[in-house]
Design an enzyme around this catalytic site. Structure first.
Site, short mmCIF file in Angstrom:
data_model
loop_
_atom_site.label_atom_id
_atom_site.label_comp_id
_atom_site.label_asym_id
_atom_site.label_seq_id
_atom_site.Cartn_x
_atom_site.Cartn_y
_atom_site.Cartn_z
CG HIS A 170 25.49 -32.31 31.06
ND1 HIS A 170 26.10 -31.16 31.82
CD2 HIS A 170 25.05 -31.42 30.18
CE1 HIS A 170 26.36 -30.31 31.36
NE2 HIS A 170 25.78 -30.00 29.76
CD GLU A 171 23.90 -33.09 26.71
OE1 GLU A 171 23.55 -32.18 26.42
OE2 GLU A 171 25.53 -32.81 26.63
CG HIS A 186 16.35 -25.28 31.02
ND1 HIS A 186 17.70 -25.01 30.71
CD2 HIS A 186 15.21 -24.66 31.73
CE1 HIS A 186 17.10 -23.65 31.12
NE2 HIS A 186 16.06 -23.75 31.77
ZN LIG Z 1 25.30 -28.81 28.70
#
Ligand SMILES: [Zn+2]
Length: 708
Positions: free
Chosen positions: A499-500, A506
């Site tokens: 997730h991180e 991004h």
């Molecule tokens: Zn997040």
């Protein structure tokens, strides 16, 4: 798979963009001190990374003072420019300004959360009001706003590129939403409201922390019988440290309460822990938060009215991907209804098992314990055994391999980069052709000075305007292994790792020209999409088969792997009802246009839950009296964003499944180009559509949670 804390506060990002007005503040540092302060001199480090090996806590405050003064001067120059406003001398000039402040802020706020020593905390306390003042001055500066407004009103004739148009619109919106376009009286009132809201948020947070501490539970040997050894020993050590050797201390926090409620056979002890945890902020004492809640909601209503919005929720959602409260509520209810049906089924399983222990009235403190019994019976999964196949290093390999297969990126560790704490690792991320993308700092292990949870932040955002390459940071709280041993993690921790890193990508891959449109600077209901979608690859059987291996190098046994994946949809009725009831109440609370004189958060909450039919055995994930996200965490009318992003990540990953290849090259290229690279250079809904060809529905989310 939701609920991870995420990005380091967007307030910080806003601060970084803050340039400001006439300079009153002066630097107090002498020339000699400046020379000795690595933060105020040029950095002769590889890649221009922060020289953490030479920075000491006392360097930060003087560096902030200098940088704030500089930002003020730069902003004043823009505001008072005798030349007529142009995109270059105003909007682009604002993007160039505040550079030193951005550098000092990102260097400091990285350690403020990852290494919150008393010295760093003191710095944070001192600089926070200075940064807030700078930001306020700038956003309400009429000379500056007039220039932006003039440009905005003639934007069609300026010959701007689409990204420049977006930047102008976003900049204008930021001023308007801060109140810059209001009458002088209304501006004064908004400023006063903002200040009172900030103070109320702080008061709410402090009361909550005080009440949580006052609710520490000390249990006896008999009460912790049957609890796993790691929970017992941690609680025994905590009690000894608190001056009560022989007892077992459980703080009223989620990280302490949830595992206890899942594992403790002693029903009376479970009730004690549940009550301590659930009634934080709602006890009849000085730490009751009901007055703060009432005043916060009242002021938000007043501010929304001044801004011309129908309600606070409408005001917040104007600036989101969902755009309207109707759109957000429609999704919440579409997920809530089937979740409620599933939760009632789950309750029947739980009641059946509890009955064997002679319990005929299942209570909220029983749910997690009996759900765990059901899970064991059904999936025969032993968490400790699973962990033997989940070494951190192997899962990190899986994470990087996924990136390579999707985007052609590779990771190369550097050991010569100065870091702020032992154990922080630095990787250079490269394109397939060897070109450097940026640096990735990985701070995965817990330390006593690290705040709980997991998050990503940027030290430097990529942008073509200034030619900056990105530096991103990931933080997590994985228990460090004993010396010489492998660090082992749970599937949940592995998902957090992915997730991180999704947030990290991004931040790394943005091709935006302007810093304030770069990377993760997108709306709250979109920002979790790039991170949550990346989580899906860790639960791909091919990835687990290749990387989930025990110390002898043997892959995870197939029955275990299968059970692990199947168990992902277990207890989702309970979890979804908990999450959604919090999201729905957040939205309804902030849709109010008038607060009754006798408003009481506890009574209102109870009435809402009754109306929604939330089973008492389940309740809310965050009750209003301690709902930090919405009262002191910047998520008011925004808790729906987790569900909103989940609809996208589930639907988005479905595209890969439909293609019959989770590494489909064409889709991966589109995901990178249309989502990871675009930042806030266009409306997020356009980005999603460009990737998927349409908007998401709740279908894939419901299927992933096993609710369909
Ligand atoms: Zn997040």
């Amino acid at each position: 798979m939701v609920f991870r804390a995420c990005l380091l506060s967007t307030a910080i990002a806003a601060t970084l963009l803050a340039t400001s007005l006439p300079s009153a503040a002066q630097s107090v540092e002498t020339r000699a001190e400046q020379a000795a302060n690595p933060l105020t001199t040029a950095w002769n480090t590889p890649d221009g990374v922060p020289p953490y090996d030479r920075i000491r806590p006392e360097h930060y405050e003087p560096a902030f003072d200098l940088a704030i003064a500089e930002a003020r001067e730069e902003s004043a120059r823009i505001a008072n420019d005798p030349a007529a406003p142009t995109f270059e001398n105003t909007i682009e000039a604002m993007e160039r300004a505040g550079r030193q402040l951005a550098r000092v802020s990102s260097t400091f706020f990285t350690v403020a959360s990852a290494d919150a020593t008393p010295a760093n905390q003191a710095v944070q306390k001192n600089v926070a009001p200075k940064l807030a003042r700078l930001s306020n001055e700038m956003m309400l500066d009429q000379a500056l706003f007039q220039r932006v407004d003039t440009l905005y009103n003639t934007r069609a004739e300026l010959g701007l590129t689409p990204e420049q148009m977006r930047l102008l619109e976003q900049t204008h919106k930021r001023f308007v939403r801060a109140g810059a376009a209001l009458s002088p009286e209304a501006r004064t009132r908004v400023a006063a409201i903002n200040e009172e809201l900030a103070n109320l948020g702080v008061a709410f947070g402090q009361k909550l922390l005080a009440d949580q501490k006052a609710n520490d539970v000390f249990l006896s040997e008999a009460e912790v019988e049957g609890l796993p050894a790691d929970q017992r020993s941690a609680a025994a050590a905590a009690a000894t440290a608190a001056g009560q050797p022989g007892a077992f201390l459980f703080p009223a926090t989620r990280s302490s309460a949830e595992p206890f409620l899942t594992a403790a056979p002693n029903r009376a002890a479970r009730e004690k822990i549940w009550r301590a945890f659930t009634y934080r902020g709602d006890n009849d004492n000085a730490n009751n938060t009901s007055e703060e809640i009432k005043r916060l909601v009242q002021l938000r209503i007043e501010r929304a009215e001044l801004m011309g919005a129908a309600s606070h929720a409408d005001f917040v959602l104007e600036d989101s991907m969902a755009k309207t409260t109707d759109a957000a509520m429609e999704l919440l209810m579409a997920v809530y209804q089937p979740a409620l049906v599933r939760a009632r089924e789950e309750l029947r399983d739980i009641e059946a098992l509890a009955a064997k222990d002679g319990i005929t009235d299942v209570q909220p403190w029983d749910w997690r314990y009996y759900a765990e019994q059901v899970r064991r019976e059904r999936f025969a999964l032993d968490e400790a055994e699973v962990k033997q196949y989940m070494p951190l290093d192997g899962i990190v390999d899986a994470m990087f391999e996924t990136t390579q297969k999707l985007f052609g990126l590779t990771a190369h560790e550097h050991t010569d980069i100065p870091v702020y704490a032992d154990g922080v690792r630095v990787f250079e991320i490269r394109e397939a052709d060897g070109r450097k993308v940026g640096l990735f700092y990985a701070d995965w292990f817990a330390r006593p000075t690290k705040r709980p949870g997991a998050w990503m932040n940027s030290i430097r955002v990529p942008n073509a305007l200034l030619g900056d390459t990105p530096i991103v940071v990931n933080n997590q709280n994985i228990t460090p292994p004993a010396s010489g041993e492998r660090a082992l993690i749970s599937l949940d921790e592995a998902q957090t790792l992915f997730h991180e890193f999704g947030h990290g990508l991004h931040g790394l891959l943005s091709t935006a020209r302007y810093p304030s449109l770069s990377g993760t600077a997108v709306s709250r209901d979109f920002v979790e999409f790039p991170s949550q979608v990346y989580e899906h690859w860790i639960t791909e059987p091919a990835i687990l088969r290749a990387h989930a291996r025990n110390a002898a190098g043997e892959p995870m046994p197939e029955p275990m792997l299968e059970a692990l994946l199947k168990a992902q949809t277990f207890n989702q009725g309970f979890l979804t009802v908990q999450q959604l009831s919090s999201a729905i109440l957040d939205m309804r609370l902030h849709q109010m246009t008038e607060l009754p004189q006798d408003f009481d958060a506890r009574t209102w909450e109870a009435a809402q839950l009754r109306e929604l039919g939330v089973p008492e055995e389940i309740g809310m994930r965050h009750r209003l009296p301690h709902f930090s996200h919405i009262f002191d965490g910047g998520y008011s009318a925004s808790y729906y964003a987790y569900t909103w992003a989940e609809a996208m990540d589930a639907d988005g990953f479905d595209a890969f499944k439909e293609a019959g290849n989770v590494f489909d090259p064409e889709l991966a290229a589109r995901l990178r180009r249309e989502v990871y690279e675009v930042g806030n250079t266009r409306d997020p809904a356009e980005s999603y559509r460009a990737f998927r060809g349409r908007m998401p529905t709740a279908d894939a989310l419901l299927r992933n949670r096993g609710l369909k």
